[in-house]
Design an enzyme around this catalytic site. Structure first.
Site, short mmCIF file in Angstrom:
data_model
loop_
_atom_site.label_atom_id
_atom_site.label_comp_id
_atom_site.label_asym_id
_atom_site.label_seq_id
_atom_site.Cartn_x
_atom_site.Cartn_y
_atom_site.Cartn_z
N GLU A 26 -5.34 -0.31 13.20
CA GLU A 26 -5.50 -1.62 12.57
C GLU A 26 -6.57 -2.35 13.36
O GLU A 26 -6.28 -3.17 14.23
CB GLU A 26 -4.17 -2.40 12.51
CG GLU A 26 -3.19 -1.83 11.50
CD GLU A 26 -2.00 -2.75 11.24
OE1 GLU A 26 -2.10 -3.96 11.56
OE2 GLU A 26 -0.99 -2.25 10.71
N GLU A 32 4.53 -0.88 14.19
CA GLU A 32 4.81 -2.05 15.03
C GLU A 32 6.32 -2.27 15.20
O GLU A 32 6.88 -3.29 14.80
CB GLU A 32 4.13 -3.29 14.45
CG GLU A 32 2.61 -3.16 14.46
CD GLU A 32 1.88 -4.36 13.90
OE1 GLU A 32 2.53 -5.30 13.42
OE2 GLU A 32 0.63 -4.35 13.93
N ARG A 38 -8.63 -10.34 2.87
CA ARG A 38 -9.18 -9.15 3.51
C ARG A 38 -8.90 -7.91 2.65
O ARG A 38 -7.93 -7.17 2.86
CB ARG A 38 -8.59 -8.98 4.91
CG ARG A 38 -9.38 -8.00 5.79
CD ARG A 38 -8.76 -7.87 7.16
NE ARG A 38 -7.46 -7.19 7.11
CZ ARG A 38 -6.40 -7.56 7.79
NH1 ARG A 38 -6.43 -8.62 8.57
NH2 ARG A 38 -5.27 -6.87 7.71
N TRP A 52 -4.02 -10.52 6.61
CA TRP A 52 -4.92 -10.14 5.52
C TRP A 52 -4.98 -11.19 4.41
O TRP A 52 -6.02 -11.39 3.78
CB TRP A 52 -4.48 -8.80 4.91
CG TRP A 52 -3.33 -8.92 3.93
CD1 TRP A 52 -2.01 -8.84 4.21
CD2 TRP A 52 -3.43 -9.18 2.53
NE1 TRP A 52 -1.27 -9.01 3.08
CE2 TRP A 52 -2.10 -9.22 2.02
CE3 TRP A 52 -4.48 -9.37 1.65
CZ2 TRP A 52 -1.82 -9.45 0.67
CZ3 TRP A 52 -4.21 -9.60 0.30
CH2 TRP A 52 -2.88 -9.64 -0.17
N LYS A 107 -6.95 -6.11 17.01
CA LYS A 107 -7.83 -6.83 16.10
C LYS A 107 -8.63 -7.87 16.88
O LYS A 107 -8.37 -8.11 18.07
CB LYS A 107 -7.02 -7.52 15.01
CG LYS A 107 -6.17 -6.58 14.14
CD LYS A 107 -5.36 -7.38 13.12
CE LYS A 107 -4.35 -6.51 12.37
NZ LYS A 107 -4.99 -5.67 11.36
N HIS A 110 2.69 1.16 4.61
CA HIS A 110 3.99 0.86 5.20
C HIS A 110 5.12 1.17 4.21
O HIS A 110 4.93 1.16 3.00
CB HIS A 110 4.10 -0.63 5.56
CG HIS A 110 3.12 -1.09 6.60
ND1 HIS A 110 2.31 -0.24 7.31
CD2 HIS A 110 2.83 -2.35 7.06
CE1 HIS A 110 1.57 -0.94 8.16
NE2 HIS A 110 1.86 -2.22 8.02
N ASP A 117 -7.22 -2.38 7.72
CA ASP A 117 -6.20 -2.73 6.73
C ASP A 117 -6.84 -3.61 5.65
O ASP A 117 -6.81 -4.84 5.74
CB ASP A 117 -5.06 -3.49 7.42
CG ASP A 117 -3.83 -2.63 7.60
OD1 ASP A 117 -3.95 -1.40 7.47
OD2 ASP A 117 -2.75 -3.17 7.88
#
Length: 629
Positions: A302, A181, A367, A309, A266, A93, A353
């Site tokens: 994603e 997004e 994560r 995360w 997700k 990003h 991600d």
């Protein structure tokens, strides 16, 4: 001092032995359940799982400092060291905020790409491609709301700059993508209206097209150059997410700026299957409302088991996350390879991600692919990374050949994929998972019978195999770290112990030959669930890997070093078993180097299975200091 890297491979240079050909049907048997096989059961398997991603931490005006930090550089270098076909892309990003602008006396914009150059050079050097999100506003931009001309000009300048820097062949492999997004307030910092947003995506498409029209490539048609993906949306209710739904409507009308339509789906953290189910539901909804978008490619970039995360969850620390990631990939592959279904016919890739930098006290539980330890009490402070099982799971996925059967699902949450490469190499990748929940019955006794008739000229070649496994509690640095008391600053002895269990373990004593008259390979393994096992069978008909390339040595801290190299450029890397790292001191006199007669070569990674292209060690395990000559 001199450093030598050698390859241990599963291929041979020996005379062939001829035996009688196997007769009868080919059967793959797992736990006494046989699956009839024919070559028609194998389909081309694209490496659609080879993308990771990250978002720079807040505040955003420190994006450059974070992405160019030593910790992030080492994180990316470790990710780039994974086996071929494991990770190819890093989706990041706010990349445009690495660009700085100033204005001349006539209020014309001047661009400074120095920070962006540094990051992209780093990715290029470690063999990774950017998922280049055209997101953010260059620092110092002081004019009113960016115009379509601004976006078109900026994108055109960026693409032309990096084609000149890295070459057309490299930049055409990048994945350019629109704003991530755009419907979320945390990301829509420019307050896009629907008309603003549509103007923006058409403008960045025009910027790519401008460079495409300037480029003549005899190897590629113009339509394959600089493809754009988007809208990278969540696609929730149209009232709250009007921008990504407006993009879908635009594409349905034919004026679509995207070649690949991207979205984010997700799970809730309970089942791996939630990701595929949510993907199929969204695609069915899109095709019903906007039937013309079916012609596009689709990607879930994603596709994580659960959002957020940085939220610490125990399953993300151990083998459970590794098996969930494998399950997500395996389930998507089964749907993609289903010739009777149509929803995922044009599914291009998924991305996870998980390239973030973890932080204390959740070094393992966030994560991420790697556990980061911020060693703030050393002089100077430094970082240490330990590979989590999910890191190795991606490396194990890379052992799959280019032709594969659909994923087969068995009782007790066992799933597997059988693959081959030109019928000179076989790979069986098997997993037992309970998703994010602990296993109540952990011990598994698994029997495999793999038909060797799948190999071309199976009765005229020599064959060898190896078995590697990730197992709960065994290849589990998180559990070992817990046994140490979860230290924020592990000592050298503890770090060495953690690294001894960070990669898949070699079972059955290591690589072994297969008897010349064998018609199948039969194995019985006792495993601790959850687990992932890969069985690789190589024949002497497959090209051996060439030499390693671009060896480098970096100092981590006092008397501790990390060695990186790039895998061989030629040959088939799927038959590469391990790397050997040898060390020998040399005497340096002035500008000349002389080998000393006394010290002998030392295998400094003895006892450490080294399947990926790096090795970290403390110099107490070798005489002197490593240096590349």
């Amino acid at each position: 001092m001199v450093l030598l890297l050698c390859l241990t491979v599963l291929t041979f240079s020996a005379s062939s032995v001829t035996v009688a050909s196997e007769g009868g049907p080919m059967l793959l048997t797992i736990n006494d359940v046989s699956q009839p096989l024919a070559l028609d059961d194998f389909q081309p398997l694209p490496s659609f799982w080879t993308s990771t991603g990250l978002c720079p931490r807040e505040p955003r005006n420190e994006t450059a400092a974070f992405l160019l930090s030593k910790a992030m550089q080492l994180n990316l270098q470790l990710i780039g060291s994974l086996t071929d076909r494991a990770i190819s892309y890093v989706r990041i990003h706010w990349l445009l905020e690495l660009v700085q602008v100033s204005y001349d006396e006539e209020s014309m914009i001047r661009y400074d790409f120095a920070y962006l150059d540094q990051l992209l050079d780093q990715l290029h050097d470690v063999g990774l491609y950017p998922g280049f999100e055209l997101m953010g506003l260059p620092l110092g931009y002081a004019k009113p709301h960016p115009t379509a001309h601004f976006w078109e000009d900026l994108v055109s300048r960026i693409v032309q700059r990096y084609v000149a820097r890295y070459g057309l062949q490299t930049v055409t492999r990048w994945r350019f993508e629109s704003w991530n997004e755009p419907d979320l307030r945390t990301y829509n910092v420019l307050n896009f209206t629907v008309s603003d947003y549509l103007e923006y995506i058409l403008a960045i498409r025009a910027g790519l097209d401008h460079v495409r029209n300037l480029t003549e490539s005899p190897r590629q048609s113009a339509s394959t150059l600089f493809q754009l993906q988007g809208p990278a949306g969540l696609f929730k209710s149209e009232i709250h997410h009007p921008l990504c739904w407006a993009a879908a409507k635009l594409c349905n009308g034919g004026d679509c700026p995207f070649e690949t339509f991207t979205f984010h789906r997700k799970g809730t953290g309970r089942w791996a299957s939630e990701v595929l189910t949510a993907t199929q539901q969204l695609m069915e909804d899109l095709f019903t409302r906007f039937p013309n978008v079916r012609r596009l490619g689709f990607a879930n970039d994603e596709a994580d088991p659960i959002a957020s995360w940085s939220t610490a969850r125990p399953f993300q620390a151990d083998v459970r996350y590794a098996t969930m990631l494998f399950s997500i990939v395996a389930q998507h592959w089964s749907a993609m390879a289903d010739t009777n279904a149509t929803l995922l016919n044009n599914f291009r890739f998924l991305s996870h991600d998980n390239a973030f930098l973890s932080y204390h006290p959740y070094e393992f539980e966030q994560r991420t692919l790697l556990a980061r330890f911020q060693m703030n009490e050393t002089h100077p402070p430094h970082v240490q990374f330990i590979a989590k099982p999910v890191f190795s799971a991606l490396g194990m996925l890379a052992t799959l050949g280019s032709q594969a059967t659909r994923t087969t699902f068995r009782a007790n949450n066992v799933s597997y994929i059988l693959s081959h490469e030109d019928r000179r190499y076989l790979s069986l990748l098997v997993s037992r998972s309970n998703d994010s929940s602990p296993m109540h019955k952990r011990r598994s006794r698994v029997k495999f019978t793999i038909p060797l008739a799948l190999l071309l000229l199976a009765d005229e070649c020599r064959k060898a195999y190896t078995v590697e496994a990730l197992q709960d509690g065994i290849t589990d640095p998180f559990r070992l770290w817990q046994s140490f008391g979860r230290p924020a600053y592990p000592n050298i002895k503890q770090l060495t112990a953690l690294r001894s269990v960070q990669f898949p373990a070699v079972l059955n004593g290591g690589p072994a030959f297969i008897a010349s008259n064998a018609t199948s390979l039969q194995l019985t393994l006792t495993l601790d669930a959850p687990w992932i096992v890969t069985v690789r069978i190589c024949s002497d008909k497959i090209p051996a890997p060439g030499p390693v390339r671009r060896v480098s040595v970096s100092k981590v801290h006092d008397r501790e070093y990390i060695i990186f190299w790039q895998p061989p450029k030629t040959g088939n890397l799927r038959c590469l078993f391990t790397y050997e790292v040898w060390f020998k001191p040399v005497q340096i006199v002035g500008e000349s180097r002389h080998y000393t007669r006394g010290p002998k070569w030392e295998l400094i990674n003895r006892g450490h299975h080294t399947p990926f292209a790096f090795f970290q060690f403390h110099s107490s395990f070798a005489t002197g200091r490593p240096r590349v000559l």
